[in-house]
Design an enzyme around this catalytic site. Structure first.
Site, PDB file in Angstrom:
ATOM      1  CE  LYS A  48      13.070 -24.201  10.622  1.00  0.00           C
ATOM      2  NZ  LYS A  48      14.019 -23.105  10.713  1.00  0.00           N
TER       3      LYS A  48
ATOM      4  NE  ARG B 159      -2.637  -1.462   3.216  1.00  0.00           N
ATOM      5  CZ  ARG B 159      -3.392  -1.960   4.182  1.00  0.00           C
ATOM      6  NH1 ARG B 159      -4.685  -1.795   4.144  1.00  0.00           N
ATOM      7  NH2 ARG B 159      -2.876  -2.610   5.179  1.00  0.00           N
TER       8      ARG B 159
ATOM      9  CG  HIS C 102       6.445 -23.907  13.099  1.00  0.00           C
ATOM     10  ND1 HIS C 102       6.111 -23.798  11.773  1.00  0.00           N
ATOM     11  CD2 HIS C 102       6.722 -22.649  13.514  1.00  0.00           C
ATOM     12  CE1 HIS C 102       6.189 -22.517  11.414  1.00  0.00           C
ATOM     13  NE2 HIS C 102       6.553 -21.810  12.449  1.00  0.00           N
TER      14      HIS C 102
ATOM     15  CG  HIS D 175       9.452 -21.354   8.323  1.00  0.00           C
ATOM     16  ND1 HIS D 175       8.605 -20.898   9.276  1.00  0.00           N
ATOM     17  CD2 HIS D 175      10.672 -21.395   8.903  1.00  0.00           C
ATOM     18  CE1 HIS D 175       9.283 -20.665  10.398  1.00  0.00           C
ATOM     19  NE2 HIS D 175      10.544 -20.961  10.190  1.00  0.00           N
TER      20      HIS D 175
ATOM     21  CE  LYS E 171       2.841 -19.760  12.241  1.00  0.00           C
ATOM     22  NZ  LYS E 171       3.883 -18.849  12.746  1.00  0.00           N
TER      23      LYS E 171
ATOM     24  CG  ASP F  84       4.030 -17.647  16.638  1.00  0.00           C
ATOM     25  OD1 ASP F  84       3.747 -17.252  15.494  1.00  0.00           O
ATOM     26  OD2 ASP F  84       5.180 -17.575  17.118  1.00  0.00           O
TER      27      ASP F  84
ATOM     28  CD  GLU G 165      11.487 -18.708  18.278  1.00  0.00           C
ATOM     29  OE1 GLU G 165      11.896 -18.060  17.314  1.00  0.00           O
ATOM     30  OE2 GLU G 165      10.316 -18.664  18.696  1.00  0.00           O
TER      31      GLU G 165
HETATM   32  C1  BG6 Z   1       7.501 -18.377  13.023  1.00  0.00           C
HETATM   33  C2  BG6 Z   1       6.914 -17.796  14.265  1.00  0.00           C
HETATM   34  O1  BG6 Z   1       6.557 -19.137  12.332  1.00  0.00           O
HETATM   35  O2  BG6 Z   1       8.605 -19.215  13.371  1.00  0.00           O
HETATM   36  C3  BG6 Z   1       7.963 -17.009  15.042  1.00  0.00           C
HETATM   37  O3  BG6 Z   1       5.835 -16.939  13.928  1.00  0.00           O
HETATM   38  C4  BG6 Z   1       9.180 -17.864  15.304  1.00  0.00           C
HETATM   39  O4  BG6 Z   1       7.427 -16.521  16.272  1.00  0.00           O
HETATM   40  C5  BG6 Z   1       9.664 -18.532  14.015  1.00  0.00           C
HETATM   41  O5  BG6 Z   1      10.189 -17.032  15.828  1.00  0.00           O
HETATM   42  C6  BG6 Z   1      10.764 -19.544  14.301  1.00  0.00           C
HETATM   43  O6  BG6 Z   1      11.301 -19.996  13.092  1.00  0.00           O
HETATM   44  P1  BG6 Z   1      12.805 -20.500  12.976  1.00  0.00           P
HETATM   45  O7  BG6 Z   1      12.948 -20.900  11.550  1.00  0.00           O
HETATM   46  O8  BG6 Z   1      13.678 -19.354  13.369  1.00  0.00           O
HETATM   47  O9  BG6 Z   1      12.931 -21.645  13.934  1.00  0.00           O
END
Ligand code: BG6
Length: 492
Positions: free
Chosen positions: A183, A50, A241, A179, A149, A236, A217
Site C-alpha cells: 500500500k 482444477r 498486517h 499486501h 498469506k 488473519d 473493517e
Molecule cells: C486480508 C484478510 O489479508 O486483508 C481479510 O484476509 C481482510 O480478512 C483484508 O479483509 C483487508 O485488506 P484491505 O486491503 O481491504 O485493508
C-alpha cells in the site's frame, strides 16, 4: 525518475486462477499494469486451476471479473479484449500429475524469460505445488514463486511450508506477500520516518507516550466463512498486517533500502517484542465476535449466522492487544493494536501519541492542553494530520485550541493510488524482495503470536460479543483505560 519501470516480457502462472483472490485482486492489478504499458507485447498470463475450462471460457470469466472489480472509468472494451488475449487456461491439479506436462510444454516455449509462479491457493497446497514445479523441471534461474498469506496457521506449519517451498526455490526466489506492504501509505511510513529529520529525531520514548494501530473493517466474513472460522482475526490480520505495520514504525533506520537491510531491521523488532505469557493474555488481549447490529445504517446479522452452523464458534472477529518492544528506543511505549470485522468504519490508522507537557505556563481556565498527536491515515482518504495546540484568534485572554496540520495525499498528488497488488506483482517480476516477508520474519511473527493462540485454546472463554457497527467489546476500551489512555476518539 520514470514513473513506470519497464520490464522485459514475462510469464505469470497463476495457480488458483478461478478463486476469489485472482478474480478480485490479481486480474484487475495485471489489467492496470497492462493499461499503463507495463506488460510488454508477448507477456503471458497462464491461468491454472482444477476446473474444466477452456481459454475462451476462462477469458469470459476474467472479463466479467474486470467489469466487477475495475473502476468503470478505466474499463475500455478494446483494452479488456486485448488484455484477455494474454490469458490462457490450463487445467492443472496441484496434488496429482494432471496437467503438468502441458504447463511444462507451454513454459518451455520461452525458457529465458522471467517466470512467476503465483500461488493464490490455500497454503496446504504450497508444498505440493512447489514439489510438482520442481519435479517437472519448471524452475529456471529467472523463476520466482509468490506465496499469499497466511503462510501456515502456526509456527510449525509455517516452518513446514517454508521447508517444502525451500526445497525447490531459493529464498531470493521466494516472495511472501503481505499486501499491506504494497500500500502506498504504508511505504510512505519509510518516507515519513527517514526522509524527514523532524520526525525521526522525535521518534522514541523521550517524546512518544504510546502508539495505536487500528485496522477496522465494515465487512463481515463474506464468502470466506470456512477459511475465516479456522483462522480468526489474530491469525488473519495481526500475525501479518498489523505486525508488519508495527515493524515499519518501530524499526531502526536500515543502512539502505536493500531488501535484506530493511528486513533485518524488521526482524529485530519482531524479536524484541515482549512475549505475552499465557497468564497475562487475559489482561493484554481482548477477543470479540460480532452479533447482529447495523453497519452504515443497514441491519446486519451476527457472525454465527454468517457462518451458517448451529454449533457456537470460539473464533474471534475482533482482537485488541497491547504489545511492547523491548529496546532502548521504545522502553515504556506500549503499542496498542486492534482490528475487527463489522466495525462502524473501514479505516486503517496509526496514531502516534506524544507525551504531555512537563509543565504548563498557560492559565488553566479556558485551556484544554492536549498532547501532540500524529495521525497517519493509511486508508481511505490517505493522509497525515499533526495535531498541535494553537492560540485561538482574538482578544480576551490567551485561549488555546487543538488544530491540525493536514496533508491529504489525494489533494497533494491528485492521482489514482495503485492497488497494493499492482506494485507487488511488478516487484516480483523485477525480482525486488524488499516489500516481501523473509522466512525468518514470518516465523518470528508466528513465534510471538503462538502463545496467545495457545492461551486461548487452553481456556474455555468465549469471545466477547459486540454488536455489529460498534467499536468492539467494551473490554477493549477497558484494556487501554487501565493504562489511563483511550482509543483515538475521532474514530468513534
Ligand atoms: C486480508 C484478510 O489479508 O486483508 C481479510 O484476509 C481482510 O480478512 C483484508 O479483509 C483487508 O485488506 P484491505 O486491503 O481491504 O485493508
Amino acid at each position: 525518475m520514470p514513473k513506470i519501470i519497464l520490464v522485459a516480457s514475462f510469464d505469470c502462472v497463476v495457480f488458483g486462477a478461478t478463486g476469489d483472490l485472482t478474480l478480485r485482486k490479481l486480474l484487475p492489478a495485471l489489467y492496470y499494469r497492462f493499461l499503463d504499458g507495463q506488460m510488454p507485447g508477448d507477456s503471458r498470463i497462464i491461468a491454472a486451476a482444477r476446473s474444466d475450462l477452456t481459454d475462451e471460457s476462462y477469458r469470459e470469466r476474467a472479463a466479467k471479473a474486470l467489469h466487477r472489480h475495475v473502476a468503470a472509468v478505466d474499463l475500455q472494451e478494446a483494452a479488456v479484449d486485448r488484455f484477455c488475449e494474454r490469458l490462457s487456461y490450463i487445467r492443472v491439479d496441484g496434488t496429482t500429475d494432471r496437467g503438468w506436462d502441458t504447463l511444462g510444454a507451454v513454459l518451455s516455449e520461452m525458457p529465458e524469460r522471467v517466470r512467476v509462479f503465483y500461488l493464490a491457493t490455500s497454503p496446504e497446497l504450497y508444498g505440493p505445488i512447489s514439489a510438482h514445479i520442481g519435479r517437472f523441471g519448471l524452475v529456471t534461474p529467472q523463476s520466482r514463486v509468490v506465496l499469499e498469506k497466511p503462510i501456515g496457521h502456526d509456527l510449525a506449519s509455517a516452518r513446514a511450508i517454508n521447508d517444502q517451498v525451500g526445497e525447490v526455490f531459493t529464498e531470493a526466489q521466494t516472495f511472501r506477500i503481505d499486501h499491506y506492504l504494497g500500500k502506498e501509505t504504508v511505504q510512505n511510513l519509510l518516507a515519513l520516518r527517514f526522509a524527514n529529520s523532524i520526525f525521526e529525531r522525535l521518534w522514541n520514548t523521550d517524546v512518544i507516550d504510546h502508539v495505536q494501530i487500528t485496522v477496522a473493517e465494515t465487512v463481515g466474513v463474506e464468502g470466506r466463512a470456512g477459511y475465516y472460522d479456522s483462522s480468526g482475526a489474530l491469525r488473519d490480520m495481526v500475525q501479518n498486517h498489523l505486525l508488519q505495520l508495527l515493524c515499519l514504525l518501530a524499526m531502526e533506520p536500515p543502512i539502505s533500502l536493500d531488501a535484506d537491510a530493511v528486513r533485518d531491521e524488521k526482524l529485530k523488532v519482531l524479536r524484541s517484542l515482549r512475549p505475552i505469557e499465557p497468564h497475562e493474555a487475559g489482561a493484554r488481549m481482548v477477543r470479540g465476535q460480532y452479533t447482529q447490529g447495523a453497519v452504515d445504517g443497514q441491519p446486519v446479522l451476527g457472525y454465527m449466522h454468517d457462518l451458517g452452523t448451529a454449533e457456537p464458534s470460539r473464533t474471534e472477529t475482533f482482537v485488541a492487544l497491547k504489545a511492547e518492544v523491548r529496546t532502548w528506543r521504545w522502553a515504556n511505549v506500549p503499542f496498542y493494536l486492534r482490528t475487527g470485522k463489522r466495525l462502524p468504519q473501514k479505516v486503517s490508522e496509526i496514531v502516534i501519541q506524544y507525551r504531555a507537557l512537563p509543565f504548563s505556563i498557560f492559565p488553566a481556565d479556558g485551556t484544554d492542553l492536549q498532547p501532540n498527536r500524529l495521525i497517519i491515515r493509511l486508508q481511505p482518504e490517505e493522509g497525515m494530520r499533526l495535531e498541535m495546540m494553537t492560540k485561538e484568534p482574538g482578544p480576551g485572554g490567551l485561549r488555546l485550541r487543538r488544530t491540525g496540520l493536514d496533508i491529504s495525499f489525494e489533494k497533494a498528488f491528485g492521482t489514482r493510488y495503485a492497488d497494493a497488488y499492482e506494485r507487488l506483482l511488478m516487484d516480483t517480476v523485477r525480482g525486488n524482495t524488499t516489500l516481501f516477508m523473509r522466512r525468518d520474519e514470518v516465523e518470528a511473527a508466528w513465534a510471538w503470536v503462538e502463545p496467545l493462540i495457545e492461551a486461548w485454546s487452553s481456556s474455555s472463554d468465549l469471545p466477547r460479543p459486540y454488536a455489529a457497527g460498534s467499536w468492539g467489546p467494551t473490554a477493549s476500551i477497558a484494556m487501554i483505560a487501565r493504562d489511563g489512555r483511550t482509543w483515538h476518539e475521532e474514530l468513534g
